[in-house]
Motif scaffolding. Structure first.
Motif, mmCIF file in Angstrom:
data_model
loop_
_atom_site.group_PDB
_atom_site.id
_atom_site.type_symbol
_atom_site.label_atom_id
_atom_site.label_comp_id
_atom_site.label_asym_id
_atom_site.label_seq_id
_atom_site.Cartn_x
_atom_site.Cartn_y
_atom_site.Cartn_z
ATOM 1 N N LYS A 79 0.825 -1.203 0.000
ATOM 2 C CA LYS A 79 0.000 0.000 0.000
ATOM 3 C C LYS A 79 0.862 1.256 0.000
ATOM 4 O O LYS A 79 2.071 1.193 0.165
ATOM 5 C CB LYS A 79 -0.896 0.031 1.242
ATOM 6 N N VAL A 80 0.175 2.378 -0.128
ATOM 7 C CA VAL A 80 0.801 3.686 -0.015
ATOM 8 C C VAL A 80 0.106 4.410 1.136
ATOM 9 O O VAL A 80 -1.122 4.455 1.199
ATOM 10 C CB VAL A 80 0.667 4.500 -1.318
ATOM 11 N N TYR A 81 0.902 4.952 2.051
ATOM 12 C CA TYR A 81 0.386 5.624 3.240
ATOM 13 C C TYR A 81 0.707 7.109 3.156
ATOM 14 O O TYR A 81 1.847 7.487 2.918
ATOM 15 C CB TYR A 81 1.011 5.032 4.504
ATOM 16 N N ASP A 82 -0.312 7.927 3.381
ATOM 17 C CA ASP A 82 -0.164 9.377 3.319
ATOM 18 C C ASP A 82 -0.269 9.937 4.738
ATOM 19 O O ASP A 82 -1.331 9.917 5.347
ATOM 20 C CB ASP A 82 -1.249 9.961 2.416
ATOM 21 N N LYS A 94 -3.886 8.146 5.734
ATOM 22 C CA LYS A 94 -4.767 7.570 4.708
ATOM 23 C C LYS A 94 -3.987 6.543 3.915
ATOM 24 O O LYS A 94 -2.788 6.704 3.686
ATOM 25 C CB LYS A 94 -5.284 8.668 3.775
ATOM 26 N N THR A 95 -4.678 5.513 3.480
ATOM 27 C CA THR A 95 -4.027 4.480 2.666
ATOM 28 C C THR A 95 -4.591 4.515 1.257
ATOM 29 O O THR A 95 -5.771 4.790 1.043
ATOM 30 C CB THR A 95 -4.225 3.070 3.260
ATOM 31 N N TYR A 96 -3.711 4.235 0.307
ATOM 32 C CA TYR A 96 -4.059 4.214 -1.111
ATOM 33 C C TYR A 96 -3.450 2.968 -1.739
ATOM 34 O O TYR A 96 -2.536 2.365 -1.182
ATOM 35 C CB TYR A 96 -3.530 5.468 -1.817
ATOM 36 N N SER A 97 -3.929 2.644 -2.907
ATOM 37 C CA SER A 97 -3.393 1.463 -3.585
ATOM 38 C C SER A 97 -2.198 1.803 -4.466
ATOM 39 O O SER A 97 -1.428 0.915 -4.826
ATOM 40 C CB SER A 97 -4.486 0.773 -4.404
ATOM 41 N N SER A 98 -2.027 3.093 -4.827
ATOM 42 C CA SER A 98 -0.902 3.457 -5.687
ATOM 43 C C SER A 98 -0.477 4.903 -5.439
ATOM 44 O O SER A 98 -1.237 5.701 -4.875
ATOM 45 C CB SER A 98 -1.284 3.290 -7.161
ATOM 46 N N LEU A 99 0.721 5.240 -5.897
ATOM 47 C CA LEU A 99 1.198 6.616 -5.795
ATOM 48 C C LEU A 99 0.345 7.558 -6.629
ATOM 49 O O LEU A 99 0.132 8.712 -6.253
ATOM 50 C CB LEU A 99 2.665 6.699 -6.228
ATOM 51 N N GLU A 100 -0.143 7.062 -7.761
ATOM 52 C CA GLU A 100 -0.988 7.895 -8.629
ATOM 53 C C GLU A 100 -2.257 8.336 -7.894
ATOM 54 O O GLU A 100 -2.706 9.465 -8.051
ATOM 55 C CB GLU A 100 -1.358 7.133 -9.912
#
Length: 172
Positions: free
Chosen positions: A138-141, A150-156
């Protein structure tokens, strides 16, 4: 009729109390020295749980194989390493986009410099290290002030979210 204890009885009681004391101390030492399990999702709440005057810092060195928690510049405890050495860290700037984040080195008490794999800090005014972390899944912001991680599935997806936020701010 006997009054009091014999010397043998007193020695047995002292030996038993010593054994109980030794067991209790060894159990407490195991819990005290046990490293704490942390994840990127729980990192912020974990660090906020410690009372501090100046700031709390989590620093990972040795290719993320050793993590340490510092409270007000003083070592508090080891934390179970929770990052792989290939973790990627970024900072988002609305004008320059996504930029690789360079962590400050860690200096051991003997003055030896260590390369830092990860560093996250919380200050008393509520500010935090603004950081985007990409691991294998994952990607964590991590925002700088308000809001939860917040978590995301990609940098995009993170870039899209930040662009939308910047657009909202510029429209106001």
């Amino acid at each position: 009729m006997r009054k009091g204890f014999t010397l043998l009885e007193l020695m047995i009681v002292v030996v038993l109390m010593g054994m109980v004391y030794g067991l209790v101390i060894s159990v407490f030492d195991r819990y005290k020295d046990k490293a704490i399990d942390v994840t990127l999702s729980s990192l912020e709440s974990y660090m906020k749980s410690f009372y501090h005057n100046n700031h709390v810092a989590l620093i990972c060195i040795k290719r993320c194989g050793e993590c340490m928690l510092f409270i007000d510049e003083t070592f508090k405890q080891n934390v179970t390493p929770f990052l792989r050495e290939d973790v990627e860290a970024y900072h988002y700037d609305k004008d320059m986009g996504l930029r690789e984040f360079q962590f400050q080195p860690y200096f051991r008490p003997d003055g030896q410099e260590e390369e830092t794999c990860f560093r996250y800090e919380i200050h008393p005014d509520g500010s935090r290290t603004e950081l985007i972390v990409k691991d294998a899944k994952k990607v964590y912001d991590f925002p700088s002030y308000f809001g939860a991680v917040k978590t995301y599935s990609s940098l995009e997806d993170v870039i899209e979210h930040h662009n939308e936020e910047a657009k909202k701010v510029s429209e106001e």
